[in-house]
Design a protein around this motif. Sequence first.
Motif, PDB file in Angstrom:
ATOM      1  N   ASN A   1      -2.683  -4.037   3.546  1.00 55.48           N
ATOM      2  CA  ASN A   1      -1.318  -4.100   3.063  1.00 55.48           C
ATOM      3  C   ASN A   1      -1.322  -3.753   1.570  1.00 55.48           C
ATOM      4  O   ASN A   1      -2.187  -4.201   0.824  1.00 55.48           O
ATOM      5  CB  ASN A   1      -0.730  -5.492   3.276  1.00 55.48           C
ATOM      6  N   ILE A   2      -0.355  -2.937   1.161  1.00 61.50           N
ATOM      7  CA  ILE A   2      -0.309  -2.442  -0.221  1.00 61.50           C
ATOM      8  C   ILE A   2       0.952  -2.976  -0.900  1.00 61.50           C
ATOM      9  O   ILE A   2       2.057  -2.838  -0.375  1.00 61.50           O
ATOM     10  CB  ILE A   2      -0.309  -0.905  -0.254  1.00 61.50           C
TER      11      ILE A   2
ATOM     12  N   TYR B   1       2.350   2.741   8.341  1.00 63.01           N
ATOM     13  CA  TYR B   1       2.825   1.683   7.450  1.00 63.01           C
ATOM     14  C   TYR B   1       4.323   1.444   7.613  1.00 63.01           C
ATOM     15  O   TYR B   1       5.106   2.391   7.757  1.00 63.01           O
ATOM     16  CB  TYR B   1       2.542   2.041   5.987  1.00 63.01           C
ATOM     17  N   LYS B   2       4.705   0.165   7.585  1.00 66.71           N
ATOM     18  CA  LYS B   2       6.108  -0.198   7.476  1.00 66.71           C
ATOM     19  C   LYS B   2       6.408  -0.365   5.996  1.00 66.71           C
ATOM     20  O   LYS B   2       5.726  -1.096   5.291  1.00 66.71           O
ATOM     21  CB  LYS B   2       6.412  -1.493   8.223  1.00 66.71           C
TER      22      LYS B   2
ATOM     23  N   SER C   1       3.547  -8.589  12.692  1.00 67.52           N
ATOM     24  CA  SER C   1       3.574  -7.150  12.931  1.00 67.52           C
ATOM     25  C   SER C   1       2.159  -6.614  12.908  1.00 67.52           C
ATOM     26  O   SER C   1       1.337  -7.015  12.086  1.00 67.52           O
ATOM     27  CB  SER C   1       4.412  -6.443  11.854  1.00 67.52           C
ATOM     28  N   LEU C   2       1.878  -5.721  13.836  1.00 67.61           N
ATOM     29  CA  LEU C   2       0.572  -5.083  13.853  1.00 67.61           C
ATOM     30  C   LEU C   2       0.513  -3.938  12.855  1.00 67.61           C
ATOM     31  O   LEU C   2      -0.551  -3.399  12.573  1.00 67.61           O
ATOM     32  CB  LEU C   2       0.272  -4.562  15.262  1.00 67.61           C
ATOM     33  N   GLN C   3       1.690  -3.567  12.317  1.00 65.39           N
ATOM     34  CA  GLN C   3       1.736  -2.487  11.344  1.00 65.39           C
ATOM     35  C   GLN C   3       1.241  -2.949   9.977  1.00 65.39           C
ATOM     36  O   GLN C   3       1.568  -4.049   9.528  1.00 65.39           O
ATOM     37  CB  GLN C   3       3.180  -1.990  11.167  1.00 65.39           C
ATOM     38  N   PRO C   4       0.491  -2.113   9.283  1.00 63.16           N
ATOM     39  CA  PRO C   4       0.219  -2.406   7.874  1.00 63.16           C
ATOM     40  C   PRO C   4       1.524  -2.239   7.085  1.00 63.16           C
ATOM     41  O   PRO C   4       2.433  -1.526   7.519  1.00 63.16           O
ATOM     42  CB  PRO C   4      -0.824  -1.355   7.486  1.00 63.16           C
TER      43      PRO C   4
ATOM     44  N   ILE D   1      -3.260  -4.843  -4.320  1.00 63.14           N
ATOM     45  CA  ILE D   1      -2.113  -5.115  -5.199  1.00 63.14           C
ATOM     46  C   ILE D   1      -2.215  -4.230  -6.431  1.00 63.14           C
ATOM     47  O   ILE D   1      -3.230  -4.254  -7.138  1.00 63.14           O
ATOM     48  CB  ILE D   1      -2.070  -6.592  -5.631  1.00 63.14           C
ATOM     49  N   ILE D   2      -1.177  -3.460  -6.669  1.00 62.22           N
ATOM     50  CA  ILE D   2      -1.133  -2.570  -7.826  1.00 62.22           C
ATOM     51  C   ILE D   2      -0.034  -3.049  -8.769  1.00 62.22           C
ATOM     52  O   ILE D   2       1.133  -3.130  -8.375  1.00 62.22           O
ATOM     53  CB  ILE D   2      -0.833  -1.119  -7.406  1.00 62.22           C
ATOM     54  N   ILE D   3      -0.394  -3.382  -9.989  1.00 58.54           N
ATOM     55  CA  ILE D   3       0.597  -3.666 -11.026  1.00 58.54           C
ATOM     56  C   ILE D   3       0.606  -2.460 -11.947  1.00 58.54           C
ATOM     57  O   ILE D   3      -0.349  -2.221 -12.682  1.00 58.54           O
ATOM     58  CB  ILE D   3       0.253  -4.936 -11.819  1.00 58.54           C
TER      59      ILE D   3
END
Length: 408
Positions: A90-91, A185-186, A240-243, A300-302
């Motif tokens: 997850n992003i 991805y969702k 959800s199985l979606q990333p 995680i991108i800040i």
Amino acid sequence: MSLLFFLVFIELSLYAQFRLWFTLGIVIVSVVFAYFLYKHLKKLVVFQLLLAFIGLFSLVPTVLQQLNYSDAWMQQPDDIEAAIFKKTPNIYYLQPDGYVNFSEMDRGYYEIDNSDFKNYLEKNGFTLYDGFRSNYNATLASNMATFGMKHHYLNYGFNLAETINGREVIVSGNPVLDILKNNGYKTHFIAEVPYLLANKPKMGYDYSNFTKEDVGFIGTGYSKEKEIFEPLETTMKLDSLQPKFYFVEIFKPGHVPSRKESSLGAEKEKELWIERLQIANTTLTKAIDIIKANDPNALIIIMADHGGDVGMDYTLQARKKSLERDWIYSIYSAQLAIHWPDGIAPEFDSKLESPVNVFRILFSYLAENESYLNKLEENSSYIIIEENAPKGVYKCIDEDGKVTFEKV
């Protein structure tokens, strides 16, 4: 009525909103004119027509520029849009507006101790990227390059902050969203205010905490505020199985006011920026705590969109030519900190120098395909200049991070 509507339309053209004292002044002027100068109505109409005719000289090129807009600049030089991810964490892309990089925070016009938040990130497994800088000095222009993974060189910019079809590129469709969706991805768009939805663009994300009904037909996108934590936590807990991919906009610490009349002066604006910085740190800390509690191995991108313009009285001063290093970096220095899954950053993360290449590098990591790194864009920065040099777009920071001044 003629003068009232004429001046109101000018007000909306200038500010995209009704300002109480400005509007009240228009009403008073209109009433005074109607009472004392009504015999000169025909002269007023002629004057209005003359102004309208003069306005055509700027309106027509802008309309033609809009009609001739092409998204060909976003075409990728390789097959990255067909990338197949071998990792699908997850992003979470958290974007604090105007948040300067730690490497610039304690120098130049800033000289601010932000060590508490820096230490918090390091303790929570974030890799910090010193010297990271934005490619453009406004939210729309910066995000267009980020999500387009290409430079647009401000070719479609008609002022310092706005770019043609900017919101459509960022919110409706772009290579980054396409690649994420192709890999299952969702996508989620969560913001504190609907700035990116101000012109009601088609929503390209699967989820948004704002709807078109939340956005007025007249306004700048700042009229309605929502907190980000409830929609973030709620959507994370959905089975959800979606990333999942999240683009979370945080509009602090921001930058100094855009216009001179709104500024309290450089020193006072710096004090206000520091106050907003503390609010941004609190917001980011809470968001990170929520993410790590529910998704401990998340990516995680800040990453900020640009700098805070601290040292200026107002941001439009950036239109004036300058070769002063601290001045330029006050505009372009941007925060980048990444929490990599398993705490292991890729060997090529040293290539993370500006937003235009961040997602290309990220997708190389997820697809385990370093060939995508062969087509990185130049890590240069661009600005619109109107004073002390011929008006136009200039490169102000080169590939190596050095201040320059080259006409595009």
